[in-house]
Design an enzyme around this catalytic site. Structure first.
Site, PDB file in Angstrom:
ATOM      1  CB  CYS A 339       2.673  -1.838   8.077  1.00  0.00           C
ATOM      2  SG  CYS A 339       2.265  -1.408   6.465  1.00  0.00           S
ATOM      3  CG  ASP A 344      -1.956  -4.045   2.302  1.00  0.00           C
ATOM      4  OD1 ASP A 344      -2.660  -3.961   1.368  1.00  0.00           O
ATOM      5  OD2 ASP A 344      -0.836  -4.859   2.113  1.00  0.00           O
TER       6      ASP A 344
END
Length: 597
Positions: A339, A344
């Protein structure tokens, strides 16, 4: 009040005021008033004037599990004492002031410390050797991947584990150049390998590049992705690279100095998983939907759930998981996912993919190893995301709760494939906030090393006396690969989480009045009437023995921070949805006659 949790009391006469006895007795029964200090999100006081002209002091405690407790106090001194006490225990700023340290020290002085093997449960080299990776423990010269020594002292990447696996054909100096080109030094690192059975097909995780709008290139970074693509031979298939962000968000990050790969022989697709701010808004909107649910009315439950977007975002995570699993298992090809910072959304998809591909992680012990590996060791920012010991900042987001519900969906779809039950998911959802264990205190493995000698490990407790409580009796030990359904018609609401502090069905009749006593100590009705529609209530997480052992940062002002999922100028809510102003899951008004502080 202890350093573990907030306790309060009220006379029985208070509970009978305004017909609230039934509600308060029910809340006592589901442990509504057990509030570990780690769960306190905000506490504030207000001075109000009633319709009769009297002054009313109100203290509101908002919790990180959607509870909201409102107290009416008699004096400013009581209010101030409550505010100061709760703030000092819940947000001391220094993690060493949290309950886990006091609890460990008390047990040590009493010689009551038991097995602490939970801290050494996950051994990286053993786990990689099990996958067929070349390790000092078990050499595997035919494997294209090797354990690297570059990060043993966390000098290559401070937020990565000390043991990382790299392509065999990449020299150390080239790896240093790649780390310098990737955001926060989080270069591609192997998470999972299928061994000789899959031709060593593997899953890799990393952060975004730092090419920016000027398009700065790094030859070593391109060479590394090509080395991953080739694996053990001359691969003809392009390397699948899943950028888990929405395409617009990736371009916004590129304008801020980030980027994404546009390399030859790389097939990049967008995952469409929204950032931490959207997760936080959706979680609160889902809590608002739960709060508005009433059994006696038609209501707007389905519309509210849909408008929250919560299950849309879970669907995006499962969709990316399915793409990665299919590429590795069907085509025996390697996959790289990332990401922005890779701690996360990357952790969510990597760990879910490993649950689907590797039966070892679907065992009880294996599941805890997976959490330790992909979340704790690979640097998910637990302290920042959950506001552990600090006032929650703009980076606060229940990313781990979202992942736990994704795992719940897998359990729902494949009920016999997991040795563990959904009970452990709820336990984790609670314990990440309670401050009882040091397992989730820090933002990376390097920081956590200093906690191990002074706090208990949750894994020791779960693998000890609590082991049987979260075993799945319907488990079938079969080496099957799981392909999750991404159709929302196959999703199920995680009721044990969302409804654990919400009444469903009729409230039990209260017992007859007795002598005055405190609300927290009152006994429940001796034989409450059956409630067929009420969900099963979870037992308290704290044993009497644990409860018996007792022990600033300023409010952040910035709106955005340099963070994994910060998308400058990007919307922090679901497109087309209204800004969620979430009411409390349940508001309790009680005249507090005494406060045990």
């Amino acid at each position: 009040m202890t350093s573990l949790q907030l306790s309060f009391s009220a006379k029985r006469s208070t509970l009978h005021q305004r017909g609230r006895c039934q509600d308060l007795m029910w809340m006592r029964g589901v442990k509504y008033f057990d509030v570990p200090f780690g769960l306190v999100e905000t506490i504030k006081d207000e001075k109000l004037v009633t319709v009769t002209g009297a002054t009313e002091l109100r203290v509101t405690i908002t919790c990180k599990d959607l509870r909201c407790l409102i107290f009416l106090l008699k004096s400013e001194q009581e209010a101030r004492l409550l505010l100061e006490s709760v703030s000092s225990f819940s947000t001391p700023g220094n993690p060493a002031m949290l309950f886990a340290f006091k609890h460990y020290d008390a047990l040590r002085k009493e010689n009551l410390l038991q097995d602490q093997s939970g801290w050494s449960l996950y051994d990286a080299e053993q786990d990689y050797a099990r996958m067929g990776v070349d390790t000092p423990l078990i050499p595997s010269p035919q494997c294209p991947w090797r354990v690297s020594e570059l990060n043993r002292q966390y000098r290559l990447c401070g937020s990565y584990p000390s043991v990382v696996v790299m392509p065999r054909r990449m020299p150390d100096q080239a790896l240093r150049e790649v780390a310098a080109f990737r955001k926060r030094g989080r270069l591609p690192a192997l998470s999972w390998c299928g061994g000789p059975e899959l031709g060593f097909a593997s899953l890799w995780r990393c952060s975004q590049t730092t090419e920016g709008l000027m398009g700065s290139k790094c030859v070593e970074d391109q060479s590394m992705l090509n080395a991953i693509r080739l694996g053990n031979g001359e691969a003809e298939r392009d390397l699948l690279l899943i950028d888990l962000r929405p395409k617009v968000s990736a371009w916004v990050n590129k304008a801020g100095g980030g980027g994404f790969e546009s390399y030859p022989k790389c097939r990049m697709i967008w995952g469409g998983i929204d950032n931490i701010h959207v997760v936080r808004d959706a979680w609160r909107a889902m809590g608002s939907a739960v709060a508005r649910l009433q059994d006696a009315q038609v209501g707007s439950w389905l519309k509210d759930v849909a408008n929250s977007g919560w299950y849309d975002y879970i669907g995006a995570i499962l969709s990316c998981t399915l793409k990665a699993v299919t590429e590795i298992l069907t085509f025996k090809s390697n996959v790289v996912i990332h990401c922005s910072d890779g701690w996360d959304r990357t952790a969510q998809v990597a760990s879910l993919s490993m649950l689907c591909m590797d039966p070892h992680y679907r065992t009880q012990v294996g599941f805890l190893k997976l959490v330790q590996k992909e979340w704790c060791s690979f640097g998910h920012r637990f302290r920042t995301r959950l506001g552990i010991g600090d006032v929650p900042s703009s980076e606060y987001s229940p990313v781990i709760i979202q992942w736990l519900e994704c795992v719940f969906q897998l359990l729902h779809q494949f009920p016999s494939a997991f040795e563990f039950s959904a009970d452990v998911l709820l336990r984790l959802a609670e314990e990440v906030f309670t401050n009882r264990f040091g397992t989730f205190f820090c933002d990376n493995e390097q920081e956590r090393k200093s906690m191990e000698a002074h706090t208990l490990s949750l894994w020791s407790t779960l693998l000890g006396e609590d082991f049987e409580s979260w075993r799945n009796p319907g488990y079938k030990a079969e080496r099957v690969k799981l392909y999750p359904s991404i159709c929302q018609a196959n999703y199920s609401i995680w009721e044990a989480y969302w409804f654990r502090f919400t009444a469903r069905g009729d409230v039990p009749e209260p017992s007859s009045p007795t002598s005055p006593s405190t609300a927290a100590e009152e006994a429940p009705p001796a034989a409450p009437p059956p409630e067929p529609e009420e969900i099963e209530r979870e037992p308290s997480l704290f044993s009497p023995a644990e409860l018996a052992v007792a022990p600033t940062k300023p409010e952040p002002t910035q709106i955005f921070a340099e963070d994994d999922d910060e998308d400058i100028f990007a919307k922090h809510s679901k497109p087309g949805a209204k800004e969620a102003k979430v009411p409390a899951l349940s508001e309790v008004e009680a005249k507090v006659e005494t406060a045990e502080l």
